[in-house]
Design an enzyme around this catalytic site. Structure first.
Site, PDB file in Angstrom:
ATOM      1  N   HIS A  38       1.468   6.189  -5.347  1.00 16.54           N
ATOM      2  CA  HIS A  38       1.394   7.657  -5.365  1.00 16.54           C
ATOM      3  C   HIS A  38       1.215   8.148  -3.941  1.00 16.54           C
ATOM      4  O   HIS A  38       0.519   7.521  -3.145  1.00 16.54           O
ATOM      5  CB  HIS A  38       0.197   8.073  -6.239  1.00 16.54           C
ATOM      6  N   CYS A  53       6.128  13.060  -5.807  1.00 16.45           N
ATOM      7  CA  CYS A  53       4.982  13.099  -4.900  1.00 16.45           C
ATOM      8  C   CYS A  53       5.377  12.714  -3.474  1.00 16.45           C
ATOM      9  O   CYS A  53       4.808  13.228  -2.510  1.00 16.45           O
ATOM     10  CB  CYS A  53       3.836  12.232  -5.406  1.00 16.45           C
TER      11      CYS A  53
END
Ligand SMILES: [Zn+2]
Length: 348
Positions: free
Chosen positions: A305, A31
């Site tokens: 994230h 990510c």
């Protein structure tokens, strides 16, 4: 999925205002990479160049050229096809061949990745000449010194990537004993700005902290060129040359990455809203920037994230790119959050 739906989607994605709304599949903690690629994909002049850039694997001889080649392929796919997401596997592979620390599937820092990535793209395109030394007469004016330093740097590091992202920082060292000042000029690829202790502040407060005069004492004392000995000095920064694309990195992580600051930094989001004039080395009334992309980091230091929020170049709407999924348009007043980590501005 019924065929009729697929057809309708395809048509929607063929209009210029829908192209580029393409997710990137997560291939194992990637990510951080996806977030940065989306921000770069929305850097219009870079994407324009890459879409017109044709290399073949045959001509891509160095590791950096392989990275450029795979990146150009990916960007072309993201901006010309009607798919909802693509897999950046080949790019990841090419990048890991050059930078071994990325060969596993661990979470990495997006800003560090961005620096390595731009450096590779720059190296792949660099047509600069090496070897020439820089000799600058100390009696010249600061601006003349800055120009000569920049021209020298540009002859060595000559690529579109430098043209787009690199600016010039002026640092001024002043001896507290004799008052002598010396200036140096260095290229910068981004500004890493500290966060103040308040839980909420404006971006300008971070920029103020970045350029603020700092005292170099004790072990840090530099040698004054006039006193010919180590002296307590002050050091401050101004921006000599503003880049086309200004990348601002909010230093949320400690050096060791053990802790993360979750301050809310209120950054300008509207067109031309960021005015950098007061940080310039010279009086400059027109240094306006418009935000076009944000790399957000959510969660703690260990896990966490990354997503990207980017402004579409045609519709001017903001979308969140969360790996393979792309959100519907989100309002501009939702962009500021404690997750903002890297801000991408374009000079207006
Ligand atoms: Zn001195």
């Amino acid at each position: 999925m019924p065929a009729v739906n697929r057809t309708r989607r395809r048509q929607i994605h063929n209009t210029p205002s829908e192209l580029g709304l393409c997710g990137l599949r997560n291939i194992g903690n990637t990510c951080f990479m996806n977030s940065v690629i989306q921000c770069l994909s929305h850097t219009t002049e870079l994407t324009r160049f890459l879409r017109a850039h044709h290399t073949s694997t045959r001509t891509a001889t160095s590791k950096d050229q392989q990275i450029l080649h795979e990146f150009a392929k990916l960007i072309q796919e993201m901006w010309t096809t009607n798919v909802h997401s693509v897999t950046p596997m080949e790019l990841k592979r090419a990048f890991s061949t050059k930078h071994r620390m990325y060969s596993d599937y661990n979470q990495q820092d997006a800003q560090e990745f961005l620096r390595f990535f731009l450096d590779s793209l720059h190296s792949a395109l660099n047509s600069g000449v090496k070897g020439e030394t820089l000799n600058i007469d100390d009696n010249l004016s600061d601006n003349k010194k800055a120009d000569l330093t920049w021209e020298w740097y540009a002859r060595h590091e000559n690529s579109l990537i430098r043209d787009l992202f690199v600016g010039q920082l002026k640092s001024t060292l002043k001896c507290t004993t004799c008052g002598n000042t010396s200036v140096t000029f260095d290229p910068f690829w981004d500004l890493s700005v500290p966060l103040p202790s308040s839980s909420r502040c404006k971006l300008e407060a971070c920029l103020d902290l970045f350029i603020r005069e700092e005292v170099l004492d004790g072990d840090e004392m530099p040698t004054c060129s006039k006193c010919k000995t180590r002296r307590k000095c002050t050091k401050s920064f101004t921006i000599q040359r503003f880049p086309k694309y200004l990348v601002i990195h909010l230093k949320r992580f400690s050096e060791t990455r053990w802790s993360k600051l979750s301050n809310i930094v209120e950054f300008p989001t509207a067109d031309r809203e960021l005015n950098m004039a007061s940080y310039g080395a010279n009086a400059n009334s027109n240094v306006h920037y418009s935000l076009y992309a944000i790399s957000n980091h959510m969660g703690s230091t260990a896990g966490g994230h990354y997503v990207a929020i980017c402004k579409h170049p045609v519709s001017h709407k903001w979308h969140e790119f969360n790996d393979n999924s792309v959100s519907d348009a989100i309002p501009e007043n939702c962009l500021v959050s404690s997750s903002a980590y890297i801000l991408f501005y374009e000079r207006a």
